[in-house]
Design an enzyme around this catalytic site. Structure first.
Site, PDB file in Angstrom:
ATOM      1  N   SER A   8       0.728  -1.119   0.218  1.00  0.00           N
ATOM      2  CA  SER A   8      -0.209  -0.360   0.346  1.00  0.00           C
ATOM      3  C   SER A   8       0.980   1.404   0.228  1.00  0.00           C
ATOM      4  O   SER A   8       1.735   1.656   0.767  1.00  0.00           O
ATOM      5  CB  SER A   8      -1.189  -0.157   1.381  1.00  0.00           C
ATOM      6  OG  SER A   8      -1.192   1.448   1.487  1.00  0.00           O
ATOM      7  N   HIS A  33      -1.224  -1.195  -4.220  1.00  0.00           N
ATOM      8  CA  HIS A  33      -2.928  -0.663  -3.639  1.00  0.00           C
ATOM      9  C   HIS A  33      -2.611   0.749  -2.926  1.00  0.00           C
ATOM     10  O   HIS A  33      -1.447   1.315  -2.864  1.00  0.00           O
ATOM     11  CB  HIS A  33      -2.635  -2.000  -2.140  1.00  0.00           C
ATOM     12  CG  HIS A  33      -3.695  -1.744  -1.666  1.00  0.00           C
ATOM     13  ND1 HIS A  33      -4.966  -1.941  -1.691  1.00  0.00           N
ATOM     14  CD2 HIS A  33      -4.309  -1.059  -0.257  1.00  0.00           C
ATOM     15  CE1 HIS A  33      -5.680  -1.752  -0.667  1.00  0.00           C
ATOM     16  NE2 HIS A  33      -5.444  -1.110   0.151  1.00  0.00           N
ATOM     17  N   ASP A  35      -4.699   3.448  -1.781  1.00  0.00           N
ATOM     18  CA  ASP A  35      -5.517   3.882  -0.610  1.00  0.00           C
ATOM     19  C   ASP A  35      -6.043   5.274  -0.720  1.00  0.00           C
ATOM     20  O   ASP A  35      -5.321   6.157  -0.443  1.00  0.00           O
ATOM     21  CB  ASP A  35      -5.056   4.026   0.766  1.00  0.00           C
ATOM     22  CG  ASP A  35      -4.943   2.592   1.052  1.00  0.00           C
ATOM     23  OD1 ASP A  35      -3.664   1.437   1.721  1.00  0.00           O
ATOM     24  OD2 ASP A  35      -5.994   1.267   0.908  1.00  0.00           O
ATOM     25  N   MET A  37      -8.626   8.176   0.378  1.00  0.00           N
ATOM     26  CA  MET A  37      -9.410   8.277   1.209  1.00  0.00           C
ATOM     27  C   MET A  37     -10.251  10.685   1.010  1.00  0.00           C
ATOM     28  O   MET A  37      -9.174  10.481   1.095  1.00  0.00           O
ATOM     29  CB  MET A  37      -8.917   8.438   2.645  1.00  0.00           C
ATOM     30  CG  MET A  37      -8.027   7.272   2.632  1.00  0.00           C
ATOM     31  SD  MET A  37      -6.817   7.255   4.291  1.00  0.00           S
ATOM     32  CE  MET A  37      -6.435   5.638   4.126  1.00  0.00           C
ATOM     33  N   MET A  68     -12.179   3.999  -0.243  1.00  0.00           N
ATOM     34  CA  MET A  68     -12.565   4.869   1.178  1.00  0.00           C
ATOM     35  C   MET A  68     -13.579   6.253   1.001  1.00  0.00           C
ATOM     36  O   MET A  68     -12.523   7.074   1.728  1.00  0.00           O
ATOM     37  CB  MET A  68     -11.995   4.723   2.022  1.00  0.00           C
ATOM     38  CG  MET A  68     -11.519   3.298   2.487  1.00  0.00           C
ATOM     39  SD  MET A  68      -9.332   2.813   3.219  1.00  0.00           S
ATOM     40  CE  MET A  68      -8.142   3.446   2.176  1.00  0.00           C
ATOM     41  N   MET A 137     -11.220  -6.049   5.652  1.00  0.00           N
ATOM     42  CA  MET A 137     -10.801  -4.841   6.004  1.00  0.00           C
ATOM     43  C   MET A 137      -9.797  -5.344   8.048  1.00  0.00           C
ATOM     44  O   MET A 137     -10.830  -6.557   8.224  1.00  0.00           O
ATOM     45  CB  MET A 137     -10.763  -3.685   6.335  1.00  0.00           C
ATOM     46  CG  MET A 137     -11.200  -2.781   5.466  1.00  0.00           C
ATOM     47  SD  MET A 137      -9.693  -2.147   4.594  1.00  0.00           S
ATOM     48  CE  MET A 137      -9.147  -1.071   6.006  1.00  0.00           C
ATOM     49  N   ASP A 175      -6.439  -6.394   4.250  1.00  0.00           N
ATOM     50  CA  ASP A 175      -5.786  -4.949   4.313  1.00  0.00           C
ATOM     51  C   ASP A 175      -5.978  -4.423   5.808  1.00  0.00           C
ATOM     52  O   ASP A 175      -7.309  -3.857   6.219  1.00  0.00           O
ATOM     53  CB  ASP A 175      -6.901  -4.627   3.552  1.00  0.00           C
ATOM     54  CG  ASP A 175      -6.510  -3.259   3.297  1.00  0.00           C
ATOM     55  OD1 ASP A 175      -6.892  -2.427   2.323  1.00  0.00           O
ATOM     56  OD2 ASP A 175      -4.788  -2.297   3.482  1.00  0.00           O
TER      57      ASP A 175
HETATM   58  C1  DX5 Z   1      -6.372   1.456   5.333  1.00  0.00           C
HETATM   59  C2  DX5 Z   1      -5.788   1.190   4.614  1.00  0.00           C
HETATM   60  C3  DX5 Z   1      -4.857   0.522   4.493  1.00  0.00           C
HETATM   61  C4  DX5 Z   1      -3.270   0.733   4.941  1.00  0.00           C
HETATM   62  C5  DX5 Z   1      -2.437  -0.528   4.976  1.00  0.00           C
HETATM   63  O1  DX5 Z   1      -7.015   2.464   5.390  1.00  0.00           O
HETATM   64  O2  DX5 Z   1      -6.648   0.719   3.625  1.00  0.00           O
HETATM   65  O3  DX5 Z   1      -4.724  -0.555   3.032  1.00  0.00           O
HETATM   66  O4  DX5 Z   1      -3.067   1.537   4.547  1.00  0.00           O
HETATM   67  O5  DX5 Z   1      -1.204  -0.289   5.627  1.00  0.00           O
HETATM   68  P1  DX5 Z   1      -0.731  -1.246   6.841  1.00  0.00           P
HETATM   69  O6  DX5 Z   1      -0.154  -2.126   6.676  1.00  0.00           O
HETATM   70  O7  DX5 Z   1       0.328  -0.042   7.889  1.00  0.00           O
HETATM   71  O8  DX5 Z   1      -1.326  -1.370   7.337  1.00  0.00           O
HETATM   72 ZN    ZN Z   2      -6.655  -0.277   1.900  1.00  0.00          ZN
END
Ligand code: DX5
Ligand code: ZN
Length: 227
Positions: A8, A33, A35, A37, A68, A137, A175
């Site tokens: 990620s 990946h 993310d 947000m 997200m 998650m 994740d």
């Molecule tokens: C959290 C994200 C994850 C996160 C994973 O909201 O969806 O993808 O970034 O990072 P680590 O492995 O550091 O928890």
């Molecule tokens: Zn994620």
């Protein structure tokens, strides 16, 4: 089949994002990946289609966009055009989930459905046959570097059973909070794609850290972690 590592970028050094991605790729990552947000669905704000396009240019790996965000339908086209090959939306954020999943597929991307730790598997009952993958998650979404929530393991195992019973090809992505030490249990439970942010990008050596996780996943595939 070997489980794939999905670093990620949330924990990467954004001042040298392309290099960091290439290092993780050199370490054996199977997808990247991203993310996304919006500060509404989750309390954090990160990146969108512009950075997704930059990720697309930096790697040959599939780009896996985890949305997200509230009302993701507004942005599916933009992420697909930016190069997202996989797009996941949260069941908690979508009013017409079947329409959204079909829209992602119509754009040529694989459609994923994401569940927060507090959301039961039952919310997948009607959508499972239409989704290409399910994102379980193992942290409450919004930030990297959080602690793994162990109940995700049982959830993955239960989901794997439902998928097998239904004879579906659906993949399971996990994740949040994943470290090297979680891999054996996650593979045994039935995960196919493993997201890792801090464990790959958090220690300044993505190639080595990704390489260590990928080596463990290959070893587990060879010695067959019992599912
Ligand atoms: C959290 C994200 C994850 C996160 C994973 O909201 O969806 O993808 O970034 O990072 P680590 O492995 O550091 O928890
Ligand atoms: Zn994620």
């Amino acid at each position: 089949m070997t489980v794939l590592l999905a670093p990620s970028i949330l924990s990467a050094d954004f001042g040298r994002l392309a290099e960091e991605i290439r290092e993780a790729e050199a370490g054996g990552a199977g997808l990247v990946h991203v993310d996304v947000m919006d500060g509404h669905f989750v309390p954090n704000i990160t990146v969108g289609p512009v950075v997704t396009a930059a990720v697309r240019r930096a790697t040959k790996l599939p780009v896996d966009c985890h949305l997200m965000i509230e009302e993701p339908d507004r942005y599916l086209d933009a992420f697909a055009r930016a190069g997202a090959g996989m797009v996941s939306v949260h069941v908690e954020a979508v009013r017409h989930l079947h329409r959204t999943v079909c829209a992602i597929r119509d754009l040529g991307a694989e459609a994923g459905v994401a569940l927060n730790p507090g959301t039961p598997l039952a919310s997948l009952d009607e959508i499972l046959p239409f989704a290409d993958f399910v994102l379980i998650m193992s942290v409450n979404p919004g930030f990297g570097g959080q602690a793994f929530i162990p109940s995700a393991l049982r959830k993955i195992g239960d989901l794997r059973e439902r998928i097998l019973k239904a004879g579906l090809p659906t993949r399971i992505e996990v994740d949040g909070g994943v470290t090297l030490d979680h891999l054996e249990d996650l593979v045994a439970a039935g995960a196919d794609l493993i997201v890792a942010g801090k464990a790959v990008f958090g220690n300044g050596n993505p190639r080595e850290d990704a390489g260590r996780m990928v080596a463990r996943l290959v070893a587990l595939a060879e010695h067959g972690a019992e599912r």
